[in-house]
Scaffold this motif. Structure first.
Motif, short mmCIF file in Angstrom:
data_model
loop_
_atom_site.label_atom_id
_atom_site.label_comp_id
_atom_site.label_asym_id
_atom_site.label_seq_id
_atom_site.Cartn_x
_atom_site.Cartn_y
_atom_site.Cartn_z
N ALA A 111 78.96 120.80 -41.57
CA ALA A 111 78.51 122.19 -41.53
C ALA A 111 77.39 122.43 -42.55
N TYR A 112 77.53 121.84 -43.76
CA TYR A 112 76.48 122.00 -44.77
C TYR A 112 75.18 121.36 -44.31
N PHE A 113 75.32 120.21 -43.69
CA PHE A 113 74.13 119.53 -43.19
C PHE A 113 73.45 120.34 -42.10
N GLN A 114 74.22 120.98 -41.23
CA GLN A 114 73.64 121.81 -40.17
C GLN A 114 72.84 122.97 -40.76
N ILE A 115 73.38 123.57 -41.83
CA ILE A 115 72.66 124.68 -42.47
C ILE A 115 71.34 124.18 -43.05
N LEU A 116 71.36 123.03 -43.72
CA LEU A 116 70.13 122.47 -44.27
C LEU A 116 69.14 122.14 -43.18
N LEU A 117 69.62 121.58 -42.09
CA LEU A 117 68.75 121.25 -40.97
C LEU A 117 68.10 122.51 -40.40
N THR B 41 64.08 124.34 -30.62
CA THR B 41 63.98 123.16 -31.46
C THR B 41 65.22 122.98 -32.32
N LEU B 42 65.73 124.09 -32.83
CA LEU B 42 66.96 124.02 -33.62
C LEU B 42 68.12 123.52 -32.76
N ALA B 43 68.20 124.01 -31.53
CA ALA B 43 69.24 123.54 -30.61
C ALA B 43 69.08 122.05 -30.34
N PHE B 44 67.84 121.62 -30.18
CA PHE B 44 67.57 120.19 -29.94
C PHE B 44 68.06 119.34 -31.11
N CYS B 45 67.73 119.76 -32.34
CA CYS B 45 68.13 118.99 -33.51
C CYS B 45 69.66 118.95 -33.64
N TRP B 46 70.30 120.07 -33.42
CA TRP B 46 71.75 120.11 -33.53
C TRP B 46 72.42 119.23 -32.47
N ILE B 47 71.96 119.36 -31.22
CA ILE B 47 72.56 118.56 -30.15
C ILE B 47 72.37 117.07 -30.44
N THR B 48 71.19 116.71 -30.91
CA THR B 48 70.91 115.30 -31.19
C THR B 48 71.80 114.76 -32.30
N VAL B 49 71.89 115.51 -33.41
CA VAL B 49 72.68 115.04 -34.55
C VAL B 49 74.17 115.03 -34.22
N LEU B 50 74.66 116.10 -33.61
CA LEU B 50 76.08 116.15 -33.27
C LEU B 50 76.44 115.08 -32.25
N GLY B 51 75.52 114.83 -31.31
CA GLY B 51 75.76 113.77 -30.34
C GLY B 51 75.78 112.41 -31.00
N ALA B 52 74.83 112.17 -31.91
CA ALA B 52 74.81 110.90 -32.62
C ALA B 52 76.07 110.74 -33.46
N ARG B 53 76.55 111.86 -34.01
CA ARG B 53 77.80 111.82 -34.80
C ARG B 53 78.98 111.43 -33.91
N ARG B 54 78.91 111.80 -32.63
CA ARG B 54 80.01 111.48 -31.71
C ARG B 54 80.10 109.98 -31.44
N TRP B 55 78.95 109.28 -31.47
CA TRP B 55 78.95 107.87 -31.09
C TRP B 55 78.63 106.93 -32.25
N THR B 56 78.27 107.50 -33.42
CA THR B 56 78.06 106.67 -34.61
C THR B 56 78.78 107.34 -35.78
N LEU C 18 70.86 110.59 -41.25
CA LEU C 18 69.55 109.96 -41.45
C LEU C 18 68.67 110.11 -40.22
N ALA C 19 69.24 109.94 -39.05
CA ALA C 19 68.46 110.12 -37.82
C ALA C 19 67.97 111.56 -37.69
N GLY C 20 68.80 112.51 -38.11
CA GLY C 20 68.39 113.92 -38.05
C GLY C 20 67.23 114.22 -38.98
N PHE C 21 67.29 113.70 -40.20
CA PHE C 21 66.18 113.92 -41.13
C PHE C 21 64.90 113.23 -40.65
N LEU C 22 65.05 112.05 -40.09
CA LEU C 22 63.89 111.37 -39.52
C LEU C 22 63.27 112.21 -38.41
N LEU C 23 64.11 112.79 -37.58
CA LEU C 23 63.65 113.63 -36.47
C LEU C 23 62.85 114.82 -36.98
N VAL C 24 63.38 115.50 -37.99
CA VAL C 24 62.73 116.70 -38.52
C VAL C 24 61.39 116.35 -39.15
#
Length: 517
Positions: free
Chosen positions: A10-16, A94-109, A116-122
């Protein structure tokens, strides 16, 4: 004692969210005028005219698919007439895109690879986002959602709802920009391979019907405003016939576009990480039978398709490569996941891994913040509205019933800022022409339209090398008027209008129709 840093997601989502808001803040100053220029201005103008009752493609013309114009019309309704609405809308997408990407990556990694992938994306996004108002931006969250739905189907088990929802996503992406459906093409190919592989041909047939029916029904629904106004033929000519000219380029241009794209997305090692992950997959001889490898394999195939689809036109505009960002982030998550496995082999590896990952995240977060703040400052300091005097001149002299025709406006903002109905649906055609054949087809019709609608003002905003209505052609290789009909219509217009104003900073010329004697 090894460092144990376990952030709450949740903290990471706020920062993102803060980082993405900073990313888009550079377009907020000055009433959002920077977002009204270029292609974005054409989209806003089309949305403005749709809200005014005109029909897309038959009465207000652009060569992009319809959904980006619908979204612009919606944003202008939400923030009456102001371009800030579309900026906010793009920020939410764009915010929805970042959240979906990071939460999805969290589901499988694991969590850290996803972060790290989220910060790279931003950090990749700012260099590619020329303007927030592009079809590619609005397509990002739909692509991310479609990819994760595909992951659920091929790793967690199939459901009848999945192909129907994938068909809807495909229709939305197709209505934004036809070459954005790479993720849908990937889904169809992988689904066919997967179910044929397990000898379930019946499921292939059912899945194909569900996907196709959802795609066709959703496409017809999205095109309903165009169909109801009898503009389906105009839609086909604008979106497919006109854009076909983009692909008629030398083969070397397609490879050039791929090379430029690789450089554009190379920030913070994105291209290098993708290449390393690709090499790992080849070295590991990844197999579809291994479920743990499917995530990386799908990301790899997705990136290859995005590269192929973006290279079709042979053009190398930055926003074309926005569609690469999702597969790049996915491959980064898979790469960091494999690196984490290496660090976890020993206690020393774990002690080294934690501060390294924390430091990398801190570096990317600070880089995002400083880069965005600097861009906001530059927007305030360097921005100059060179066309303000032209807009003021016309507004002071035009009545609400007067028509104003904007000719060859590459920045795209004058027609939108004046807010008057067009003299011609071809107002945006000339600066987008890439072949003499297309010019010959439309020039006479455009000039005839101007004559018929009799605008009070004609604004000639032609850039160097563009065709002009009133100025004589230069000797620098300017495309010249061809065809007797076009030449005669231009001569009649020159006789009917006289120059009344020239912009001090911009050089834009304003012509007024002579009063009848």
């Amino acid at each position: 004692m090894p460092l144990d840093f376990r952030p709450k997601l949740a903290y990471f989502q706020i920062l993102l969210a803060v980082l993405v808001l900073l990313l888009f803040a550079r377009w907020l100053p000055h009433q959002g005028l920077p977002a009204a220029q270029g292609d974005s201005g054409a989209f806003l103008y089309a949305g403005q005219q749709l809200n005014g009752g005109l029909a897309l493609y038959s009465e207000v013309w652009d060569h992009k698919a319809p959904l980006v114009h619908y979204l612009n019309a919606l944003s202008l309704r939400l923030t009456p007439g102001r371009p800030l609405g579309v900026i906010v809308l793009a920020c939410l997408f764009t915010l929805a895109f970042c959240w979906i990407t990071v939460l999805g990556a969290r589901r499988w990694t694991a969590l850290w690879p996803a972060i790290l992938a989220g910060f790279l994306l931003v950090n990749i996004l700012p260099g590619l986002t020329v303007s927030p108002n592009f079809a590619e931006i609005f397509g990002l969250p739909f692509q991310a959602a479609a990819f994760w739905l595909m992951m659920r189907e091929f790793l967690s088990g199939p459901k009848a709802l999945y192909p129907a929802v994938q068909g809807i996503f495909a229709a939305v992406l197709f209505a934004l920009r036809p070459n954005e459906i790479a993720v849908s093409v990937l889904y169809m190919a992988v689904a066919a391979y997967h179910y044929f592989r397990v000898h379930d041909r019946r499921r292939v047939a059912i899945w194909s019907v569900l996907f196709g029916a959802a795609f066709v029904a959703s496409t017809l629904l999205l095109l309903l405003p165009v169909i109801s106004r009898g503009a389906l033929g105009d839609y086909y000519k604008a979106v497919f016939v006109f854009n076909r000219e983009y692909s008629r380029t030398p083969i070397i241009r397609h490879f050039y576009a791929v090379a430029v794209g690789a450089l554009e997305v190379s920030s913070y090692g994105a291209s290098l990480i993708a290449a390393a992950m690709s090499a790992l997959l080849i070295r590991e001889r990844a197999s579809w039978s291994d479920k743990s490898s499917r995530f990386a394999m799908l990301a790899f195939a997705f990136l290859l398709l995005e590269i192929l689809f973006s290279a079709i036109s042979g053009m190398a505009f930055e926003h074309y490569f926005l569609m690469w960002t999702l597969p790049l982030a996915l491959m980064a998550a898979a790469f960091f996941e494999r690196c984490g496995r290496l660090f976890s082999l020993s206690d020393g590896g774990r002690r080294f891994a934690a501060p390294t990952v924390v430091g990398a995240c801190a570096l990317l977060a600070v880089s995002s913040t400083l880069g965005s703040v600097r861009a906001v400052g530059e927007t305030y300091v360097k921005f100059i509205d060179k066309r303000a005097d032209v807009v003021q001149f016309v507004r002071q002299r035009a009545e609400p019933s007067d028509r104003v025709f904007v000719w060859s406006d590459r920045l795209g903002d004058l027609a939108f800022r004046l807010g008057l109905k067009p003299a011609s649906r071809f107002f945006s055609t000339v600066p987008m022409l890439h072949s003499q054949a297309m010019f010959n087809e439309f020039s006479a019709a455009a000039l005839t339209d101007v004559e018929k609608r009799r605008p009070r003002f004609v604004i000639d905003a032609a850039a160097a090398g563009d065709l002009t209505l009133f100025s004589p052609p230069s000797a620098t290789g300017e495309i010249r008027w061809e065809g007797a009909d076009a030449v005669d219509a231009r001569s009649r217009l020159q006789a009917a209008y006289s120059l009344v104003y020239t912009g001090h900073e911009s050089g834009v010329k304003v012509y007024e129709r002579a009063a009848p004697r």
